[in-house]
Design an enzyme around this catalytic site. Structure first.
Site, short mmCIF file in Angstrom:
data_model
loop_
_atom_site.label_atom_id
_atom_site.label_comp_id
_atom_site.label_asym_id
_atom_site.label_seq_id
_atom_site.Cartn_x
_atom_site.Cartn_y
_atom_site.Cartn_z
N CYS A 52 0.83 -1.21 0.00
CA CYS A 52 0.00 0.00 0.00
C CYS A 52 0.86 1.26 0.00
O CYS A 52 1.64 1.49 0.92
CB CYS A 52 -0.90 -0.02 1.22
SG CYS A 52 -1.73 1.55 1.55
N CYS A 332 -8.22 10.53 34.18
CA CYS A 332 -7.49 11.72 34.62
C CYS A 332 -6.25 11.85 33.74
O CYS A 332 -5.30 11.06 33.86
CB CYS A 332 -7.12 11.56 36.09
SG CYS A 332 -6.39 13.03 36.83
#
Length: 362
Positions: A52, A332
């Site tokens: 690709c 967090c």
């Protein structure tokens, strides 16, 4: 043979013929001309096929001394091939690299090439099978041929692979520039590109063979030190923690998404952000769960769950089970590990499909 890179794209292609629409952009149309001749006497050309061509642009484009990288078709017998017929003409997907030989050597380009592919597989590369994805080196002159052969022999002697490299080294034939929507795909459609690389098996293979090299799309440690601030580097690469209430996004109320400062992969959305009172950006859940990796962390003599990004391997923060509904979780996260993309700029960065998030809470 229809490529498997992104089934949505190929369904749209079939439905629309030679012209199709993806993310509000019209693609296709007239054939692209072949690459122009060099205009600088100091510039040279290298051509590599590694499956690709989307995945072959980025690794070369970031190298110092590389002037341009373009995707195209070469090695066949027909003229002016298109994406629809290049395989029928015997062409393969390839990249044409213009480089300044005073800044980077052909050997360095060869070293980069080997680190993007499975050199023992001549039937295609990873998920993409067939003659159009056959890897190859196309040399421009006798010096390039000699260097390519020597590099291939050195790779064989390294013992990295169970079988010897079988990549053909061939004389260059005319190179035809691919359609415009293929050019710089990794920059214009980062999410599609990242998902394809991961799903194709390429990155997993490269991490296994080259343990010092993570994904080919990632920057070197030296490059990261130059691009990131000292705090961003300390957080993302040394598992550091920034000060609470003194960081970029703890009190940010704009609509948009948060991406990895290192890799650009989408991580969290403002629709899931809440004020936890801790002084750090907090979210109830990830935007793309597949981009999050959770690991046990006992560095503070207590059990915590660390959160890292998948593609960038970036330390983000920790997740706790004291968050609000609907998940009860609190991700967090350090602002230094994030880059905020306002909703108005999503299309500019190839992230327009996330615009549907805004207007209603998830």
């Amino acid at each position: 043979m229809i490529p498997l890179r992104n089934i949505t794209y190929w369904l749209l292609w079939i439905a629309a013929g030679t012209t199709f629409v993806v993310d509000n952009q019209v693609f296709g149309g007239p054939e692209q001309p072949s690459s122009p001749d060099l205009t600088d006497d100091h510039q040279k050309v290298a051509i590599f096929a590694g499956g690709c061509f989307w995945c072959m642009e980025s690794p070369f484009a970031q190298l110092k001394g590389v002037v341009t990288v373009e995707s195209g078709y070469t090695g066949g017998t027909t003229t002016d091939p298109t994406y629809e017929n290049y395989m029928a003409g015997g062409h393969v997907e390839a990249v044409r690299i213009v480089y300044d030989s005073g800044q980077i050597t052909y050997k360095a380009l060869l070293d980069t090439f080997w680190r993007q592919i499975d050199p023992t597989d001549t039937g295609g590369q990873f998920v993409d099978r067939g003659s159009g994805y056959m890897p190859a080196i196309f040399y421009q002159d006798e010096d390039q041929r000699i260097q390519a052969e020597q590099s291939k022999n050195e790779l064989a002697a390294s013992g990295l692979f169970a079988k010897p490299p079988a990549i053909p080294i061939l004389p260059a034939t005319p190179f035809y520039r691919a359609e415009e929507y293929h050019q710089g795909f990794y920059k214009r459609n980062p999410l599609h590109y990242a998902n394809y690389r991961q799903g194709s098996g390429r990155d997993a293979f490269l991490r296994k063979i080259w343990p010092q090299q993570t994904a080919a799309s990632q920057e070197s440690d030296q490059e990261l030190r130059k691009r990131l601030t000292p705090l961003q580097y300390e957080v993302t690469r040394k598992n550091g923690t920034e000060p609470p209430f003194d960081n970029a996004y703890w009190n940010n109320h704009q609509e948009g998404i948060y991406v990895d400062i290192v890799s650009g992969e989408p991580l969290f959305a403002s629709t899931d952000k809440f004020d936890s009172g801790t002084g750090w950006p907090s979210f109830t859940r990830p935007l793309v769960p597949e981009n999050i990796v959770e690991k046990a962390d006992r560095t503070l003599l207590t059990h915590r769950t660390e959160v890292r990004s998948k593609m960038g391997n970036t330390h983000l923060g920790h997740v706790f089970s004291d968050g609000p509904p609907p998940t009860g979780l609190r991700y967090c996260i350090n602002s230094a590990a994030l880059r905020f993309v306002p909703k108005e700029q999503l299309a500019r960065e190839g992230l327009e499909h996330f615009k549907t998030l805004f207007g209603t809470k998830r």
